[in-house]
Design an enzyme around this catalytic site. Structure first.
Site, mmCIF file in Angstrom:
data_model
loop_
_atom_site.group_PDB
_atom_site.id
_atom_site.type_symbol
_atom_site.label_atom_id
_atom_site.label_comp_id
_atom_site.label_asym_id
_atom_site.label_seq_id
_atom_site.Cartn_x
_atom_site.Cartn_y
_atom_site.Cartn_z
ATOM 1 C CG ASN A 297 46.100 47.788 42.369
ATOM 2 O OD1 ASN A 297 46.385 47.421 43.507
ATOM 3 N ND2 ASN A 297 44.844 47.867 41.934
ATOM 4 C CE1 TYR B 18 47.338 37.291 44.265
ATOM 5 C CE2 TYR B 18 48.350 36.690 46.353
ATOM 6 C CZ TYR B 18 47.760 37.638 45.533
ATOM 7 O OH TYR B 18 47.589 38.925 46.002
ATOM 8 C CB SER C 85 50.902 39.360 47.681
ATOM 9 O OG SER C 85 50.398 38.649 48.795
ATOM 10 C CE LYS D 20 49.776 39.758 43.331
ATOM 11 N NZ LYS D 20 49.509 41.030 42.637
ATOM 12 C CG ASP E 198 41.642 41.370 30.038
ATOM 13 O OD1 ASP E 198 42.719 41.223 30.669
ATOM 14 O OD2 ASP E 198 40.836 40.442 29.852
ATOM 15 C CB ILE F 159 44.409 48.160 46.806
ATOM 16 C CG1 ILE F 159 44.281 47.333 48.095
ATOM 17 C CG2 ILE F 159 45.752 48.895 46.757
ATOM 18 C CD1 ILE F 159 45.241 46.147 48.203
ATOM 19 C CG ASP G 2 39.027 47.490 36.833
ATOM 20 O OD1 ASP G 2 39.508 47.652 37.962
ATOM 21 O OD2 ASP G 2 38.468 46.412 36.480
HETATM 22 P P1 NAD Z 1 40.045 43.930 44.070
HETATM 23 O O1 NAD Z 1 39.450 42.649 43.615
HETATM 24 O O2 NAD Z 1 39.260 44.836 44.952
HETATM 25 O O3 NAD Z 1 40.523 44.781 42.806
HETATM 26 C C1 NAD Z 1 41.190 44.192 41.721
HETATM 27 C C2 NAD Z 1 40.787 44.980 40.466
HETATM 28 O O4 NAD Z 1 41.557 44.460 39.392
HETATM 29 C C3 NAD Z 1 39.303 44.787 40.103
HETATM 30 O O5 NAD Z 1 38.700 46.056 39.871
HETATM 31 C C4 NAD Z 1 39.351 43.958 38.828
HETATM 32 O O6 NAD Z 1 38.295 44.255 37.929
HETATM 33 C C5 NAD Z 1 40.705 44.359 38.272
HETATM 34 N N1 NAD Z 1 41.239 43.354 37.355
HETATM 35 C C6 NAD Z 1 41.346 42.004 37.568
HETATM 36 N N2 NAD Z 1 41.838 41.403 36.495
HETATM 37 C C7 NAD Z 1 42.084 42.379 35.580
HETATM 38 C C8 NAD Z 1 42.574 42.392 34.256
HETATM 39 N N3 NAD Z 1 42.903 41.259 33.634
HETATM 40 N N4 NAD Z 1 42.700 43.571 33.621
HETATM 41 C C9 NAD Z 1 42.346 44.719 34.220
HETATM 42 N N5 NAD Z 1 41.825 44.780 35.464
HETATM 43 C C10 NAD Z 1 41.701 43.617 36.124
HETATM 44 O O7 NAD Z 1 41.435 43.525 44.746
HETATM 45 P P2 NAD Z 1 42.462 44.318 45.681
HETATM 46 O O8 NAD Z 1 42.508 43.632 46.963
HETATM 47 O O9 NAD Z 1 42.203 45.774 45.611
HETATM 48 O O10 NAD Z 1 43.823 43.942 44.925
HETATM 49 C C11 NAD Z 1 44.736 44.895 44.413
HETATM 50 C C12 NAD Z 1 46.119 44.258 44.364
HETATM 51 O O11 NAD Z 1 46.554 43.963 45.692
HETATM 52 C C13 NAD Z 1 46.183 42.932 43.603
HETATM 53 O O12 NAD Z 1 47.361 42.880 42.827
HETATM 54 C C14 NAD Z 1 46.239 41.887 44.701
HETATM 55 O O13 NAD Z 1 46.861 40.703 44.279
HETATM 56 C C15 NAD Z 1 47.038 42.639 45.741
HETATM 57 N N6 NAD Z 1 46.872 42.095 47.097
HETATM 58 C C16 NAD Z 1 45.681 42.170 47.740
HETATM 59 C C17 NAD Z 1 45.543 41.632 49.025
HETATM 60 C C18 NAD Z 1 44.251 41.666 49.787
HETATM 61 O O14 NAD Z 1 44.182 41.053 50.865
HETATM 62 N N7 NAD Z 1 43.226 42.358 49.326
HETATM 63 C C19 NAD Z 1 46.656 41.029 49.637
HETATM 64 C C20 NAD Z 1 47.859 40.971 48.950
HETATM 65 C C21 NAD Z 1 47.961 41.511 47.679
#
Ligand code: NAD
Length: 250
Positions: free
Chosen positions: A90, A155, A142, A159, A63, A18, A37
């Site tokens: 995000n 989680y 979420s 959220k 981080d 995302i 990231d």
């Molecule tokens: P993803 O795993 O593709 O991307 C998450 C990114 O966050 C990764 O690049 C990771 O390296 C980075 N990250 C993780 N921990 C970190 C930290 N401590 N510091 C810096 N970077 C960090 O996941 P996504 O699905 O793109 O998720 C994006 C957001 O959407 C998140 O907050 C997730 O909780 C939320 N979300 C996703 C879904 C889904 O189904 N994919 C559903 C509900 C909510």
């Protein structure tokens, strides 16, 4: 969208599914994008792709659980790209298992990334926005925060906390020219969802169950989320604050 040309935007987790779609969409609107990231290669790949397409972007290894890294990366963003006008919290992480099988080390990590990380970013960015009387905050929560989700108790709690935090910050900062809104993805086709499914007995079956519960009959695409996030980060959303919107196919 209004107000994004040459605007400085930070997207945490910008190297992920995302986040990367959001970075590309902001750049297409003319913004200068700081791709944050903890995975430097992923951040650099996204920033390089934006620059190759003629946009403006820089990668920052950060981080978000580490306040010193957050402060350094936010300062470097200001120096390289100018004052931060938009923050998208995000970055996120999830584990899928029944609550009683989770261990405190997992809670600590979930809270550190999904809640404390956002606090660090907000603390680093809000004072400058308040001084300039201008800013947009978009927090990515979420649908689990709204209705709960079996296997994702901690989680969901994080959220939910992010939603309550956002509503409060929206009230506190409305008179400072800053709006704060929340975008809630439903199941979206990214590495995070694949990781969640791996925690289930039958990952393919879990994905099918997620899909069949979605009225529109498909998983979200990262671009679906990016559209809403970029809208709330633009001046088109200036009079909207403290709102929570699901982008989840119904
Ligand atoms: P993803 O795993 O593709 O991307 C998450 C990114 O966050 C990764 O690049 C990771 O390296 C980075 N990250 C993780 N921990 C970190 C930290 N401590 N510091 C810096 N970077 C960090 O996941 P996504 O699905 O793109 O998720 C994006 C957001 O959407 C998140 O907050 C997730 O909780 C939320 N979300 C996703 C879904 C889904 O189904 N994919 C559903 C509900 C909510």
């Amino acid at each position: 969208m209004q107000g994004l040309k040459n605007q400085t935007v930070i997207v945490t987790g910008g190297g992920g599914g995302i986040g990367s779609a959001t970075c590309r969409r902001f750049a297409a609107e003319g913004a200068k994008v700081a791709v944050f990231d903890m995975n430097p290669a992923a951040a650099e790949e996204v920033a390089a792709g934006i620059r190759a397409a003629g946009g403006q972007a820089a990668a920052f290894q950060c981080d978000i659980t580490d306040r010193a890294q957050v402060d350094a990366a936010v300062a470097a963003t200001g120096a390289q790209l100018g004052p931060v006008g938009v923050l998208v919290n995000n970055a996120g992480w999830d584990v899928f298992k029944p609550f009683v099988k989770t261990v405190p080390a997992e809670w600590d990590r979930l809270i550190a990334i999904n809640l404390t990380g956002a606090l660090h970013m907000l603390h680093a960015v809000l004072p400058g926005m308040s001084e300039r009387r201008s800013g947009h905050i978009v927090n990515v929560a979420s649908d689990a925060a709204r209705g709960g989700s079996s296997g994702e108790a901690v989680y969901s709690a994080c959220k939910g906390g992010l939603v309550a935090l956002s509503k409060t910050l929206a009230r506190e900062h409305a008179r400072h020219g800053i709006n704060v809104n929340v975008v809630c993805p439903g199941p979206t086709d990214t590495a995070l969802l694949a990781g969640v499914a791996e925690g289930a007995r039958d990952p393919a079956k879990l994905i099918e169950a997620f899909k069949s519960a979605i009225p529109m009959g498909r998983l979200g695409r990262p671009e679906d989320l990016a559209s809403a996030i970029v809208f709330f980060g633009s001046d088109d959303a200036s009079f909207i604050t403290g709102q929570v919107i699901s982008v989840s196919g119904g």
